[in-house]
Design a protein around this motif. Sequence first.
Motif, PDB file in Angstrom:
ATOM      1  N   MET A   1     -14.185 -28.032  38.613  1.00 28.24           N
ATOM      2  CA  MET A   1     -15.613 -27.769  38.410  1.00 28.24           C
ATOM      3  C   MET A   1     -15.899 -27.519  36.928  1.00 28.24           C
ATOM      4  O   MET A   1     -15.071 -26.983  36.208  1.00 28.24           O
ATOM      5  N   THR A   2     -17.100 -27.934  36.490  1.00 28.54           N
ATOM      6  CA  THR A   2     -17.485 -27.693  35.117  1.00 28.54           C
ATOM      7  C   THR A   2     -17.969 -26.256  34.963  1.00 28.54           C
ATOM      8  O   THR A   2     -18.229 -25.552  35.948  1.00 28.54           O
ATOM      9  N   GLU A   3     -18.109 -25.826  33.696  1.00 27.85           N
ATOM     10  CA  GLU A   3     -18.598 -24.474  33.435  1.00 27.85           C
ATOM     11  C   GLU A   3     -19.999 -24.293  34.003  1.00 27.85           C
ATOM     12  O   GLU A   3     -20.323 -23.250  34.575  1.00 27.85           O
ATOM     13  N   ALA A   4     -20.839 -25.335  33.864  1.00 32.76           N
ATOM     14  CA  ALA A   4     -22.207 -25.245  34.384  1.00 32.76           C
ATOM     15  C   ALA A   4     -22.223 -25.126  35.904  1.00 32.76           C
ATOM     16  O   ALA A   4     -22.987 -24.330  36.467  1.00 32.76           O
ATOM     17  N   SER A   5     -21.379 -25.905  36.582  1.00 30.12           N
ATOM     18  CA  SER A   5     -21.362 -25.840  38.043  1.00 30.12           C
ATOM     19  C   SER A   5     -20.777 -24.519  38.523  1.00 30.12           C
ATOM     20  O   SER A   5     -21.200 -23.979  39.551  1.00 30.12           O
ATOM     21  N   ASP A   6     -19.818 -23.983  37.774  1.00 27.61           N
ATOM     22  CA  ASP A   6     -19.271 -22.657  38.101  1.00 27.61           C
ATOM     23  C   ASP A   6     -20.366 -21.597  38.019  1.00 27.61           C
ATOM     24  O   ASP A   6     -20.479 -20.721  38.893  1.00 27.61           O
ATOM     25  N   ALA A   7     -21.163 -21.678  36.945  1.00 27.07           N
ATOM     26  CA  ALA A   7     -22.240 -20.701  36.766  1.00 27.07           C
ATOM     27  C   ALA A   7     -23.278 -20.831  37.872  1.00 27.07           C
ATOM     28  O   ALA A   7     -23.788 -19.830  38.392  1.00 27.07           O
ATOM     29  N   ALA A   8     -23.604 -22.072  38.251  1.00 30.92           N
ATOM     30  CA  ALA A   8     -24.584 -22.289  39.310  1.00 30.92           C
ATOM     31  C   ALA A   8     -24.089 -21.738  40.639  1.00 30.92           C
ATOM     32  O   ALA A   8     -24.857 -21.128  41.397  1.00 30.92           O
ATOM     33  N   GLN A   9     -22.808 -21.931  40.930  1.00 29.60           N
ATOM     34  CA  GLN A   9     -22.242 -21.416  42.171  1.00 29.60           C
ATOM     35  C   GLN A   9     -22.231 -19.894  42.163  1.00 29.60           C
ATOM     36  O   GLN A   9     -22.538 -19.255  43.185  1.00 29.60           O
ATOM     37  N   ALA A  10     -21.906 -19.304  41.016  1.00 33.62           N
ATOM     38  CA  ALA A  10     -21.911 -17.842  40.913  1.00 33.62           C
ATOM     39  C   ALA A  10     -23.313 -17.290  41.146  1.00 33.62           C
ATOM     40  O   ALA A  10     -23.493 -16.256  41.799  1.00 33.62           O
ATOM     41  N   ASP A  11     -24.328 -17.993  40.614  1.00 31.50           N
ATOM     42  CA  ASP A  11     -25.704 -17.545  40.801  1.00 31.50           C
ATOM     43  C   ASP A  11     -26.110 -17.650  42.265  1.00 31.50           C
ATOM     44  O   ASP A  11     -26.753 -16.733  42.803  1.00 31.50           O
ATOM     45  N   ARG A  12     -25.729 -18.739  42.936  1.00 37.95           N
ATOM     46  CA  ARG A  12     -26.052 -18.882  44.358  1.00 37.95           C
ATOM     47  C   ARG A  12     -25.408 -17.767  45.171  1.00 37.95           C
ATOM     48  O   ARG A  12     -26.025 -17.222  46.095  1.00 37.95           O
ATOM     49  N   THR A  13     -24.163 -17.436  44.837  1.00 33.72           N
ATOM     50  CA  THR A  13     -23.461 -16.365  45.554  1.00 33.72           C
ATOM     51  C   THR A  13     -24.149 -15.026  45.341  1.00 33.72           C
ATOM     52  O   THR A  13     -24.335 -14.240  46.289  1.00 33.72           O
ATOM     53  N   LEU A  14     -24.546 -14.761  44.092  1.00 31.88           N
ATOM     54  CA  LEU A  14     -25.225 -13.506  43.778  1.00 31.88           C
ATOM     55  C   LEU A  14     -26.547 -13.400  44.521  1.00 31.88           C
ATOM     56  O   LEU A  14     -26.864 -12.360  45.117  1.00 31.88           O
ATOM     57  N   LYS A  15     -27.332 -14.479  44.517  1.00 34.97           N
ATOM     58  CA  LYS A  15     -28.630 -14.427  45.189  1.00 34.97           C
ATOM     59  C   LYS A  15     -28.469 -14.299  46.701  1.00 34.97           C
ATOM     60  O   LYS A  15     -29.287 -13.651  47.371  1.00 34.97           O
ATOM     61  N   ALA A  16     -27.408 -14.895  47.245  1.00 35.86           N
ATOM     62  CA  ALA A  16     -27.148 -14.729  48.675  1.00 35.86           C
ATOM     63  C   ALA A  16     -26.868 -13.267  49.011  1.00 35.86           C
ATOM     64  O   ALA A  16     -27.318 -12.750  50.041  1.00 35.86           O
ATOM     65  N   ARG A  17     -26.136 -12.598  48.138  1.00 37.58           N
ATOM     66  CA  ARG A  17     -25.873 -11.164  48.329  1.00 37.58           C
ATOM     67  C   ARG A  17     -27.169 -10.373  48.278  1.00 37.58           C
ATOM     68  O   ARG A  17     -27.370  -9.422  49.061  1.00 37.58           O
ATOM     69  N   HIS A  18     -28.056 -10.736  47.369  1.00 36.01           N
ATOM     70  CA  HIS A  18     -29.339 -10.038  47.269  1.00 36.01           C
ATOM     71  C   HIS A  18     -30.166 -10.242  48.535  1.00 36.01           C
ATOM     72  O   HIS A  18     -30.808  -9.302  49.023  1.00 36.01           O
ATOM     73  N   ARG A  19     -30.182 -11.464  49.064  1.00 37.76           N
ATOM     74  CA  ARG A  19     -30.915 -11.719  50.310  1.00 37.76           C
ATOM     75  C   ARG A  19     -30.422 -10.813  51.428  1.00 37.76           C
ATOM     76  O   ARG A  19     -31.201 -10.207  52.162  1.00 37.76           O
ATOM     77  N   VAL A  20     -29.098 -10.737  51.551  1.00 37.04           N
ATOM     78  CA  VAL A  20     -28.503  -9.915  52.608  1.00 37.04           C
ATOM     79  C   VAL A  20     -28.862  -8.449  52.406  1.00 37.04           C
ATOM     80  O   VAL A  20     -29.233  -7.748  53.357  1.00 37.04           O
ATOM     81  N   MET A  21     -28.768  -7.969  51.152  1.00 37.35           N
ATOM     82  CA  MET A  21     -29.040  -6.553  50.876  1.00 37.35           C
ATOM     83  C   MET A  21     -30.466  -6.168  51.263  1.00 37.35           C
ATOM     84  O   MET A  21     -30.694  -5.148  51.923  1.00 37.35           O
ATOM     85  N   TRP A  22     -31.448  -7.000  50.884  1.00 37.75           N
ATOM     86  CA  TRP A  22     -32.837  -6.643  51.160  1.00 37.75           C
ATOM     87  C   TRP A  22     -33.216  -6.855  52.616  1.00 37.75           C
ATOM     88  O   TRP A  22     -34.258  -6.358  53.077  1.00 37.75           O
ATOM     89  N   ALA A  23     -32.383  -7.573  53.362  1.00 40.64           N
ATOM     90  CA  ALA A  23     -32.627  -7.712  54.798  1.00 40.64           C
ATOM     91  C   ALA A  23     -32.036  -6.542  55.584  1.00 40.64           C
ATOM     92  O   ALA A  23     -32.332  -6.387  56.773  1.00 40.64           O
ATOM     93  N   LEU A  24     -31.206  -5.728  54.927  1.00 42.66           N
ATOM     94  CA  LEU A  24     -30.624  -4.572  55.595  1.00 42.66           C
ATOM     95  C   LEU A  24     -31.693  -3.510  55.848  1.00 42.66           C
ATOM     96  O   LEU A  24     -32.675  -3.405  55.125  1.00 42.66           O
ATOM     97  N   GLY A  25     -31.459  -2.696  56.842  1.00 38.91           N
ATOM     98  CA  GLY A  25     -32.343  -1.574  57.096  1.00 38.91           C
ATOM     99  C   GLY A  25     -33.718  -2.009  57.561  1.00 38.91           C
ATOM    100  O   GLY A  25     -33.880  -2.953  58.331  1.00 38.91           O
ATOM    101  N   ASP A  26     -34.745  -1.335  57.025  1.00 38.59           N
ATOM    102  CA  ASP A  26     -36.126  -1.577  57.456  1.00 38.59           C
ATOM    103  C   ASP A  26     -37.042  -1.327  56.264  1.00 38.59           C
ATOM    104  O   ASP A  26     -37.732  -0.299  56.183  1.00 38.59           O
ATOM    105  N   TYR A  27     -37.052  -2.287  55.309  1.00 36.56           N
ATOM    106  CA  TYR A  27     -37.835  -2.065  54.096  1.00 36.56           C
ATOM    107  C   TYR A  27     -39.314  -1.889  54.404  1.00 36.56           C
ATOM    108  O   TYR A  27     -40.025  -1.155  53.706  1.00 36.56           O
ATOM    109  N   GLN A  28     -39.802  -2.537  55.443  1.00 39.56           N
ATOM    110  CA  GLN A  28     -41.212  -2.412  55.761  1.00 39.56           C
ATOM    111  C   GLN A  28     -41.602  -0.962  56.029  1.00 39.56           C
ATOM    112  O   GLN A  28     -42.715  -0.537  55.720  1.00 39.56           O
ATOM    113  N   SER A  29     -40.683  -0.168  56.592  1.00 37.34           N
ATOM    114  CA  SER A  29     -40.979   1.248  56.807  1.00 37.34           C
ATOM    115  C   SER A  29     -41.144   1.984  55.482  1.00 37.34           C
ATOM    116  O   SER A  29     -41.970   2.890  55.361  1.00 37.34           O
ATOM    117  N   VAL A  30     -40.356   1.585  54.479  1.00 33.27           N
ATOM    118  CA  VAL A  30     -40.509   2.186  53.151  1.00 33.27           C
ATOM    119  C   VAL A  30     -41.878   1.821  52.584  1.00 33.27           C
ATOM    120  O   VAL A  30     -42.626   2.679  52.101  1.00 33.27           O
TER     121      VAL A  30
END
Length: 276
Positions: A1-30
């Motif tokens: 993989m190229t450096e650019a594709s590595d960075a893109a994959q890392a960003d996708r992984t990070l954003k996937a983690r963020h999606r999961v985190m904000w789906a945890l719990g019940d933010y609407q109650s907050v």
Amino acid sequence: MTEASDAAQADRTLKARHRVMWALGDYQSVASHVIPDLGAVLVKECGVQRGDRVLDIAAGSGNAAIPAALAGADVVASDLTPELLEIGRHLAAVRGATLEWREADAEHLPFADGEFDVVMSCVGIMFAPHHRPAAEEMLRVCRSGGTIGLINWTPQGFVGRMFATMKPYAPPPPPGAEPPPLWGEEEHVHELLGDAVTDVDSRRRTVRVDRFTGPTDFREFFKACYGPTVAVYRAVAGDPDRVAGLDAALDALAAEHTVDGVMEWEYLLLTAHRRS
């Protein structure tokens, strides 16, 4: 993989983690029970009017987007987490608000240059891990002369200090990720926006929180409902001593910030106009 594709994959992984985190719990109650009026404050300060084309970035379940739609604006609520958007759709229907809901990364918005009259975010864009790309996207989609409006928790206020309290118990952030409460520092936001804006007005305010009967009630509520807190507790779940340490630290922080059953959470309110 190229450096650019590595960075893109890392960003996708990070954003996937963020999606999961904000789906945890019940933010609407907050949003509904702890800070229910904060979005309407931002809508008012942005001067949203009937017919305005409005984008709410990192809108969550629509705390600001729904009031903007009820004011007669043509609103798009964008967020990384589809579960929050689905909740927002239901809430909008209950309140009789019509708006568009779009899954979108704040750092890569799927909108045209200058598409919106008002671009706003209420304690949302601050959680994009890379601040400059998020700010550049916010500016890009705002028309010349349009309004930028932000409410973000300050580092010195209760929520900023809560993140600092949780940090020793959380996994280390990925390289390049910036602390969310920096968006509550005037100098940091002014530097991000730079010469692209004019008429900048930034003020520190507080929101009154009287939802909790005491520190333990606060901690248990956030432990169950607020995605970042849920995620930190999951990270230490196998270590009872660390769980107890985090419990005690959050209880102490809440006690320090509670007077006669009331907490005041500080935020930075900033409005500006996109330079022509």
